[in-house]
Design a protein around this motif. Structure first.
Motif, PDB file in Angstrom:
ATOM      1  N   GLY A 196       0.802  -1.213   0.000  1.00 42.58           N
ATOM      2  CA  GLY A 196       0.000   0.000   0.000  1.00 42.58           C
ATOM      3  C   GLY A 196       0.834   1.261   0.000  1.00 42.58           C
ATOM      4  O   GLY A 196       0.460   2.262  -0.594  1.00 42.58           O
ATOM      5  N   ALA A 197       1.998   1.217   0.666  1.00 41.33           N
ATOM      6  CA  ALA A 197       2.861   2.395   0.779  1.00 41.33           C
ATOM      7  C   ALA A 197       4.288   2.069   0.377  1.00 41.33           C
ATOM      8  O   ALA A 197       5.238   2.684   0.855  1.00 41.33           O
ATOM      9  N   GLY A 198       4.439   1.098  -0.510  1.00 41.86           N
ATOM     10  CA  GLY A 198       5.749   0.554  -0.817  1.00 41.86           C
ATOM     11  C   GLY A 198       6.767   1.547  -1.329  1.00 41.86           C
ATOM     12  O   GLY A 198       7.958   1.441  -1.027  1.00 41.86           O
ATOM     13  N   GLN A 199       6.326   2.561  -2.104  1.00 43.70           N
ATOM     14  CA  GLN A 199       7.285   3.504  -2.671  1.00 43.70           C
ATOM     15  C   GLN A 199       8.023   4.304  -1.604  1.00 43.70           C
ATOM     16  O   GLN A 199       9.083   4.871  -1.870  1.00 43.70           O
ATOM     17  N   ASN A 200       7.469   4.340  -0.410  1.00 49.96           N
ATOM     18  CA  ASN A 200       8.069   5.114   0.673  1.00 49.96           C
ATOM     19  C   ASN A 200       9.117   4.345   1.471  1.00 49.96           C
ATOM     20  O   ASN A 200       9.720   4.904   2.384  1.00 49.96           O
ATOM     21  N   PHE A 201       9.359   3.071   1.135  1.00 51.50           N
ATOM     22  CA  PHE A 201      10.199   2.252   1.992  1.00 51.50           C
ATOM     23  C   PHE A 201      11.393   1.614   1.292  1.00 51.50           C
ATOM     24  O   PHE A 201      12.220   0.987   1.957  1.00 51.50           O
ATOM     25  N   GLY A 202      11.511   1.753   0.007  1.00 53.77           N
ATOM     26  CA  GLY A 202      12.649   1.156  -0.672  1.00 53.77           C
ATOM     27  C   GLY A 202      12.353   0.948  -2.145  1.00 53.77           C
ATOM     28  O   GLY A 202      11.323   1.394  -2.665  1.00 53.77           O
ATOM     29  N   VAL A 203      13.280   0.272  -2.792  1.00 50.97           N
ATOM     30  CA  VAL A 203      13.126  -0.049  -4.205  1.00 50.97           C
ATOM     31  C   VAL A 203      12.865  -1.548  -4.313  1.00 50.97           C
ATOM     32  O   VAL A 203      13.742  -2.366  -3.998  1.00 50.97           O
ATOM     33  N   VAL A 204      11.668  -1.912  -4.710  1.00 51.30           N
ATOM     34  CA  VAL A 204      11.324  -3.327  -4.835  1.00 51.30           C
ATOM     35  C   VAL A 204      11.836  -3.838  -6.181  1.00 51.30           C
ATOM     36  O   VAL A 204      11.448  -3.340  -7.231  1.00 51.30           O
ATOM     37  N   THR A 205      12.722  -4.802  -6.128  1.00 54.64           N
ATOM     38  CA  THR A 205      13.338  -5.331  -7.348  1.00 54.64           C
ATOM     39  C   THR A 205      12.775  -6.683  -7.759  1.00 54.64           C
ATOM     40  O   THR A 205      13.106  -7.193  -8.831  1.00 54.64           O
ATOM     41  N   LYS A 206      11.908  -7.252  -6.926  1.00 52.78           N
ATOM     42  CA  LYS A 206      11.318  -8.540  -7.267  1.00 52.78           C
ATOM     43  C   LYS A 206      10.007  -8.718  -6.501  1.00 52.78           C
ATOM     44  O   LYS A 206       9.933  -8.444  -5.292  1.00 52.78           O
ATOM     45  N   PHE A 207       8.971  -9.163  -7.214  1.00 51.77           N
ATOM     46  CA  PHE A 207       7.658  -9.437  -6.631  1.00 51.77           C
ATOM     47  C   PHE A 207       7.307 -10.897  -6.888  1.00 51.77           C
ATOM     48  O   PHE A 207       7.452 -11.382  -8.013  1.00 51.77           O
ATOM     49  N   THR A 208       6.821 -11.605  -5.882  1.00 53.45           N
ATOM     50  CA  THR A 208       6.328 -12.966  -6.082  1.00 53.45           C
ATOM     51  C   THR A 208       4.838 -13.006  -5.750  1.00 53.45           C
ATOM     52  O   THR A 208       4.429 -12.655  -4.637  1.00 53.45           O
ATOM     53  N   PHE A 209       4.046 -13.415  -6.739  1.00 52.61           N
ATOM     54  CA  PHE A 209       2.591 -13.429  -6.609  1.00 52.61           C
ATOM     55  C   PHE A 209       2.046 -14.844  -6.577  1.00 52.61           C
ATOM     56  O   PHE A 209       2.622 -15.766  -7.162  1.00 52.61           O
ATOM     57  N   GLN A 210       0.893 -14.991  -5.941  1.00 51.25           N
ATOM     58  CA  GLN A 210       0.128 -16.221  -6.035  1.00 51.25           C
ATOM     59  C   GLN A 210      -0.549 -16.258  -7.399  1.00 51.25           C
ATOM     60  O   GLN A 210      -1.175 -15.288  -7.821  1.00 51.25           O
ATOM     61  N   GLY A 211      -0.409 -17.361  -8.101  1.00 51.75           N
ATOM     62  CA  GLY A 211      -1.090 -17.532  -9.374  1.00 51.75           C
ATOM     63  C   GLY A 211      -2.299 -18.437  -9.227  1.00 51.75           C
ATOM     64  O   GLY A 211      -2.418 -19.191  -8.251  1.00 51.75           O
ATOM     65  N   TYR A 212      -3.206 -18.353 -10.193  1.00 56.42           N
ATOM     66  CA  TYR A 212      -4.427 -19.150 -10.172  1.00 56.42           C
ATOM     67  C   TYR A 212      -4.645 -19.795 -11.538  1.00 56.42           C
ATOM     68  O   TYR A 212      -4.266 -19.228 -12.563  1.00 56.42           O
ATOM     69  N   GLU A 213      -5.261 -20.945 -11.522  1.00 56.63           N
ATOM     70  CA  GLU A 213      -5.532 -21.656 -12.760  1.00 56.63           C
ATOM     71  C   GLU A 213      -6.448 -20.802 -13.642  1.00 56.63           C
ATOM     72  O   GLU A 213      -7.511 -20.365 -13.208  1.00 56.63           O
ATOM     73  N   GLN A 214      -5.998 -20.533 -14.866  1.00 57.51           N
ATOM     74  CA  GLN A 214      -6.771 -19.709 -15.791  1.00 57.51           C
ATOM     75  C   GLN A 214      -6.498 -20.188 -17.214  1.00 57.51           C
ATOM     76  O   GLN A 214      -6.024 -19.462 -18.070  1.00 57.51           O
ATOM     77  N   SER A 215      -6.805 -21.438 -17.453  1.00 59.44           N
ATOM     78  CA  SER A 215      -6.579 -21.990 -18.785  1.00 59.44           C
ATOM     79  C   SER A 215      -7.717 -21.675 -19.737  1.00 59.44           C
ATOM     80  O   SER A 215      -7.546 -21.680 -20.958  1.00 59.44           O
ATOM     81  N   ASN A 216      -8.901 -21.402 -19.170  1.00 58.38           N
ATOM     82  CA  ASN A 216     -10.055 -21.137 -20.033  1.00 58.38           C
ATOM     83  C   ASN A 216     -10.063 -19.696 -20.516  1.00 58.38           C
ATOM     84  O   ASN A 216      -9.591 -18.788 -19.822  1.00 58.38           O
ATOM     85  N   PRO A 217     -10.603 -19.447 -21.706  1.00 60.28           N
ATOM     86  CA  PRO A 217     -10.772 -18.070 -22.172  1.00 60.28           C
ATOM     87  C   PRO A 217     -11.869 -17.379 -21.376  1.00 60.28           C
ATOM     88  O   PRO A 217     -12.590 -18.008 -20.589  1.00 60.28           O
ATOM     89  N   VAL A 218     -12.017 -16.078 -21.576  1.00 63.21           N
ATOM     90  CA  VAL A 218     -13.011 -15.296 -20.854  1.00 63.21           C
ATOM     91  C   VAL A 218     -13.862 -14.518 -21.856  1.00 63.21           C
ATOM     92  O   VAL A 218     -13.511 -14.391 -23.027  1.00 63.21           O
ATOM     93  N   PHE A 219     -14.979 -13.995 -21.369  1.00 62.22           N
ATOM     94  CA  PHE A 219     -15.833 -13.145 -22.194  1.00 62.22           C
ATOM     95  C   PHE A 219     -15.587 -11.699 -21.792  1.00 62.22           C
ATOM     96  O   PHE A 219     -15.708 -11.340 -20.619  1.00 62.22           O
ATOM     97  N   SER A 220     -15.225 -10.862 -22.757  1.00 63.79           N
ATOM     98  CA  SER A 220     -14.894  -9.482 -22.416  1.00 63.79           C
ATOM     99  C   SER A 220     -14.981  -8.592 -23.644  1.00 63.79           C
ATOM    100  O   SER A 220     -15.081  -9.080 -24.783  1.00 63.79           O
ATOM    101  N   GLY A 221     -14.924  -7.282 -23.412  1.00 65.49           N
ATOM    102  CA  GLY A 221     -14.894  -6.323 -24.501  1.00 65.49           C
ATOM    103  C   GLY A 221     -15.817  -5.145 -24.270  1.00 65.49           C
ATOM    104  O   GLY A 221     -16.659  -5.156 -23.364  1.00 65.49           O
ATOM    105  N   PRO A 222     -15.663  -4.107 -25.079  1.00 68.07           N
ATOM    106  CA  PRO A 222     -16.464  -2.897 -24.905  1.00 68.07           C
ATOM    107  C   PRO A 222     -17.764  -2.892 -25.712  1.00 68.07           C
ATOM    108  O   PRO A 222     -17.843  -3.464 -26.795  1.00 68.07           O
TER     109      PRO A 222
END
Length: 477
Positions: A196-222
């Motif tokens: 939330g306030a990361g820019q005030n505390f240092g330089v983040v050079t690496k982020f590790t995220f939780q991934g989720y299964e997303q093999s199926n396509p999605v419905f989207s568009g304007p």
């Protein structure tokens, strides 16, 4: 004694950093320098005295050593997408992460690790190769670092929460130059602040995220509608608020896009499922006979590119943010629309016609499962974000654009003015300009953040952006 800022020769950094892999660029380096100081918003292009294009955490440490030694003004650039100007500096040093764009995926652990200079396209494409996705933004040329450190809303937020809610750990270079890891179990207080306030505390050079299964396509568009359809669209927003199951997102926007520059209402649809399901869910909108229907089935990694055309890199830009609650009275939204459109039409030669106002109906139940005090991010509540994205080309309009944006957002946010005390601040930090106070972004988390600034950045080295100052230690005799 270190040299003063006035007497420092920034070209000397090339020699001082010769043992690193970083590239040092100064105004004398021609087109390469001109290219690296460019930003998404032309109003944020500033002529830095030098740019250090780092390639590793150790490069960042070496650059910060020179910052401390010579007391150099500096800032950090990730994706360069911010409109606050915090990623640029005049007469100072930019630590530029744009050459750190590596992404690695662990398909068994379902984790995605991205370097500090990546953009969301890098992450989306790499994750998709393994049938995975994580919560990113809605435009894929946004920097991973800026969006994440400020919170992060995306199409998958309704299912999995904010980007920071799916952040497992970071590698961060502190003001001292020390490289540390922060997570819920290691340097947990720093990890709390980073989210939330990361820019005030240092330089983040690496982020590790939780991934989720997303093999199926999605419905989207304007879908594109005439302004006369706005009352019915608002009625659908109210219905959507009650009926979505978290797998959908809806964005409603005012704009006058080229080439016609005619006023329209844009809706961006998203459903993490089949087209048949999506067309049924958004059936009320399709029944309004849109002027244009560009929706369809796409791979998930394509979704974050669908709005790229409306967020091109030309022109001067300003993001601003507020909050609104549903249900809304259609007449209230029509009033905001008229104010927006009157302003747009008051400028000659369609000078600001590409500007947009966005009502972001991103489901927030999952977001609110995390309490505001659990991370430094304090914008969790029973409301949605509303944003302005003004775009213009004449620098003479700069002040007028900022003033009008603030006024319009104040009106649009009236419905969220009576949020419950523990319902969040109603101000998304990633949409805030530099003049927005830390209290307005972090609420009751400010005091703890100031205490942690004293611990991790006592000299307030990271001060270019949202202002957080270290809280002095109280000595009791």
């Amino acid at each position: 004694m270190g040299s003063t800022v006035e007497s420092f020769d920034y070209t000397s950094l090339k020699e001082l950093l010769k043992d690193t892999k970083a590239e040092v660029l100064t105004p004398g380096d021609g087109q390469e320098y001109e290219d690296i100081i460019q930003r998404w918003s032309e109003s944020c292009v500033k002529r830095a005295s030098a740019v250090v294009a780092v390639k590793s955490a150790s490069d960042v440490s070496a650059a910060l050593e020179q910052v401390r030694k010579h007391k150099l003004p500096f800032t950090v650039r990730g994706g360069g997408h911010s409109t606050s100007g915090a990623a640029s500096i005049e007469d100072g040093l930019v630590i530029d992460l744009s050459k750190m764009r590596g992404v690695t995926v662990d398909p068994e652990a379902r984790t995605i690790t991205a370097e500090g200079g990546t953009i969301w396209e890098d992450v989306d494409v790499a994750a998709a190769k393994h049938g995975l996705a994580t919560v990113g933004g809605t435009v894929n040329h946004t920097g991973v670092g800026g969006l994440t450190l400020g919170g992060g809303y995306g199409y998958l937020t309704g299912q999995y929460g904010l980007t920071i809610d799916n952040l497992l750990s970071v590698e961060v270079v502190l003001a001292s130059g020390t490289v540390v890891t922060a997570s819920k179990t290691t340097n947990a207080d720093l990890f709390w602040a980073i989210r939330g306030a990361g820019q005030n505390f240092g330089v983040v050079t690496k982020f590790t995220f939780q991934g989720y299964e997303q093999s199926n396509p999605v419905f989207s568009g304007p879908l594109v509608f005439p302004p006369t359809a706005l009352p019915q669209i608002v009625q659908f927003m109210n219905k959507f608020h009650e009926t979505n199951d978290g797998r959908q997102t809806l964005v409603v926007a005012f704009s006058s896009p080229p080439p016609q520059n005619a006023p329209v209402i844009l809706t961006q649809l998203f459903h993490n499922g089949t087209e048949e399901e999506g067309r049924a869910i958004f059936g009320d909108l399709f029944a309004l006979a849109p002027l244009a229907d560009m929706s369809g089935t796409v791979p998930y990694q394509v979704v974050n590119s669908l709005l790229n055309a409306s967020a091109g890199s030309d022109g001067r830009k300003l993001f601003g943010g507020g909050a609104f609650k549903l249900p809304l009275d259609p007449s209230f939204v029509e009033g905001v629309y008229r104010e927006f459109q009157t302003f747009v039409e008051s400028k000659e030669n369609f000078a600001v016609a590409q500007s947009m106002m966005l009502w972001e109906v991103v489901p927030y139940k999952k977001v609110m499962e995390v309490r505001n005090e659990e991370t430094s991010f304090a914008n969790r509540g029973d409301y949605y974000n509303v944003a302005t994205m003004f775009k213009w080309f004449d620098p003479a309009l700069d002040t007028e654009m900022r003033t009008f944006s603030r006024s319009l957002l104040k009106k649009a946010s009236e419905t969220a003015a009576n949020r419950s005390k523990d319902g969040g601040v109603g101000q998304y930090g990633n949409y805030a300009s530099e003049e927005v106070a830390a209290n307005d972004i972090f609420g009751e988390n400010v005091r703890r953040l100031e205490d942690l600034k004293q611990k991790y950045d006592p000299d307030n080295l990271f001060s270019h952006g949202t202002k957080l100052t270290p809280r002095p230690l109280v000595v009791v005799n």
